[in-house]
Design a protein around this motif. Sequence first.
Motif, mmCIF file in Angstrom:
data_model
loop_
_atom_site.group_PDB
_atom_site.id
_atom_site.type_symbol
_atom_site.label_atom_id
_atom_site.label_comp_id
_atom_site.label_asym_id
_atom_site.label_seq_id
_atom_site.Cartn_x
_atom_site.Cartn_y
_atom_site.Cartn_z
ATOM 1 N N ASN A 47 -1.607 -3.848 -2.743
ATOM 2 C CA ASN A 47 -0.611 -4.570 -2.214
ATOM 3 C C ASN A 47 -1.121 -5.830 -1.300
ATOM 4 O OD1 ASN A 47 1.834 -3.362 -3.483
ATOM 5 N ND2 ASN A 47 1.338 -1.705 -2.354
ATOM 6 N N SER A 49 0.017 -6.152 1.464
ATOM 7 C CA SER A 49 -0.176 -5.279 2.755
ATOM 8 C C SER A 49 -1.220 -4.304 2.923
ATOM 9 C CB SER A 49 1.100 -4.528 2.860
ATOM 10 O OG SER A 49 1.386 -3.782 1.672
ATOM 11 N N ASN A 98 -1.425 2.160 0.666
ATOM 12 C CA ASN A 98 -0.248 2.344 1.047
ATOM 13 C C ASN A 98 0.639 3.485 -0.002
ATOM 14 O OD1 ASN A 98 0.542 1.068 3.582
ATOM 15 N ND2 ASN A 98 0.709 -0.827 2.283
ATOM 16 N N GLU A 99 0.267 3.278 -0.935
ATOM 17 C CA GLU A 99 1.356 3.963 -2.252
ATOM 18 C C GLU A 99 0.298 4.370 -3.328
ATOM 19 O OE1 GLU A 99 4.539 1.797 -3.548
ATOM 20 O OE2 GLU A 99 3.576 -0.127 -3.499
ATOM 21 N N VAL A 155 6.595 0.396 -1.788
ATOM 22 C CA VAL A 155 6.585 -0.672 -1.014
ATOM 23 C C VAL A 155 7.478 -1.994 -1.425
ATOM 24 C CG1 VAL A 155 5.115 -2.542 -0.199
ATOM 25 C CG2 VAL A 155 4.398 -0.140 -0.173
ATOM 26 N N THR A 159 11.260 -2.714 -0.225
ATOM 27 C CA THR A 159 11.408 -3.836 0.506
ATOM 28 C C THR A 159 12.450 -5.024 -0.242
ATOM 29 O OG1 THR A 159 9.018 -3.914 0.743
ATOM 30 C CG2 THR A 159 10.012 -6.069 0.844
#
Lengths: 375, 375
Positions: A47, A49, A98-99, A155, A159
């Motif tokens: 991502n 992020s 993150n995921e 995410v 979001t």
Amino acid sequence: MTDTVTGLELRSTISSDAKLTLSLEPVTLSPPGPDELIVRVEAAPINPSDLFLLLGPADLSTLQAGGTAERPTLTADVPQGRLAGLKTRLDQSMAVGNEGAGTVVAAGENVAELLGKRVGMIGGAMFTQYRKIAARDCIPLPDGASAADGASMFVNPLTALAFVETLKIEGHKALVHTAAASNLGQMLNRICIADGIPLVNIVRSEAQAAILREIGAKYIVDSTAEDFREKLTDAIAETGATLAFDAIGGGKLANTILHAMEAAANRTATEYSRYGSSTFKQVYIYGALDLGPTELDRGYGFAWGVSGFLLTPFLIKLGMEGNLRLRARVAAELTTTFASNYTATISLADVLKPDVVAAYAKKATGEKYLIDPAR
Amino acid sequence: MTDTVTGLELRSTISSDAKLTLSLEPVTLSPPGPDELIVRVEAAPINPSDLFLLLGPADLSTLQAGGTAERPTLTADVPQGRLAGLKTRLDQSMAVGNEGAGTVVAAGENVAELLGKRVGMIGGAMFTQYRKIAARDCIPLPDGASAADGASMFVNPLTALAFVETLKIEGHKALVHTAAASNLGQMLNRICIADGIPLVNIVRSEAQAAILREIGAKYIVDSTAEDFREKLTDAIAETGATLAFDAIGGGKLANTILHAMEAAANRTATEYSRYGSSTFKQVYIYGALDLGPTELDRGYGFAWGVSGFLLTPFLIKLGMEGNLRLRARVAAELTTTFASNYTATISLADVLKPDVVAAYAKKATGEKYLIDPAR
């Protein structure tokens, strides 16, 4: 189950002497606690992020591959001036990602029913072959869903849903989204169509507009078109949008959106107000595709706000009940509303290849890379 | 009382062909309604918030006096590019002046007890000899208070109190104020000292710092000093300020404040957060002493907001009870906490003199002009 498992994990280190090093490190996991799982990671997206933790502010023109085929490394220089703000991570080996999603290969006694199940996960350190994780940070995937289907179920879906929740909480009736043809933007269109919320999509090319038309988007404006401001104002006037989520961050786009909202509000004004319209206009900046400064000329009165937006604090404020409601919707609509598209699936070692870095670090709208750590 | 009264009123007109004209027009007021008063205006301040209605975006290098001694006029060119946003006022004669004070010379039957009393007033059109006004927009002055004492009892006092109310509502524990030596800034210091709220004052000269030291301000930082950022960060770290009110608007001051708040928050951080600190930082822009764009480099994570701040919408949101509470405090502390200082008292005709315009349009911190329409 009392066995340990060992696998490779991607690590990012920035040293005090301004060098970024990516590496794959063998990590041995002890058996899971009563409420924990060991998951064999089968898919984890890169991502936007993730990129800052992964690459930091390194100069990508200095990338240099090293190490061996099984244990590659990648190094790059970090310009000295960019070390400020990084002091709490210097010389620490940081896990990234993150995921992700994968299959439960070990489960603690309180969550034994999850053994063998495929789950989506949130919580960092997902660019790894095995992840030990609290069961509450996992969602079992629906039958038949692949790891790729579940890799991005936190995410982007949360979001996109957070944008719509914000709209409701703050009392707006329509919204504007930039970089609107992204995976996130496509999800947002599907949510807004289902929920009857008018959405103004700002894209940067005709190709991106075509992607959104394809999935039924009604309001699409191209910021590279000559009549962009006029078309944006028209769409905002028609929808009544007073809320925007901006992935770009830098430059004048947030300012242009606020101007268009003000112009739309003033189309119906009959009385002069020296302080601008009384219509409150809010832009949330949730990304930084443009790292330059945000410029606000304030030519839209005093009823406006520009704020940073970050998912985690929003979810904390939303509370447990709201979180469960959003997660349930994601699980139920995983392969429809919240389907993600990936440009390519790569291995952990690929993440360290200079040409691959150049591709995923571009953050091109609609392009997204999936890591399969089993490769 | 059924007589009409006639007096001169200051008017500002911007024509479609881009000319600003100030003039004094005779206005005849019919007798007051049951809940209305006629007030002989004896004092009205020129606030920064009056200037845009008064002068618009006119080019002040083109000021030209005209008319006669009793009925002077003043004209100036408005650059064509600045007419946008003014369409709803073009070719209309606008009355000016947010607030003032004077003596009640006629009163409707429901408010007859106010006849002969001195009152403070809010509601626009105060640069006039006689003002007809609803009694609810007036506050009787304490015995012995002069019209000058009551002339500025709304805009600055309520704005300063609104800052402190905002701090409480949004859960901050200290605040930062820019252009801090202004009349408003001095009031804010007296309020914060009385209420025990730490206040970081940003000034632009040693002379301004001296004004604030004189009244007991504890935290004063000079933005022209070489160690400004360091001193600002120190003061913010010591007070825990996460809220700022900025009268400047343009340039990088809001950005500098957000950086200092973030640096203060990170002084105690032990763990790396790629999204910046989780400490929410808010700057409200309530003035425009610098008309240039606001530049935000966003180097302070995602937990921040920058918004316009306007008194009237804030008071509406605060509700009747809150408004009465604030007004009662202003009346009780009129000649102490909320005392204003004026650089000079001028006549209505003086407002139209080019050299006087140059003086009051400068908006120099600590300088303030009072109009006495009886002169």
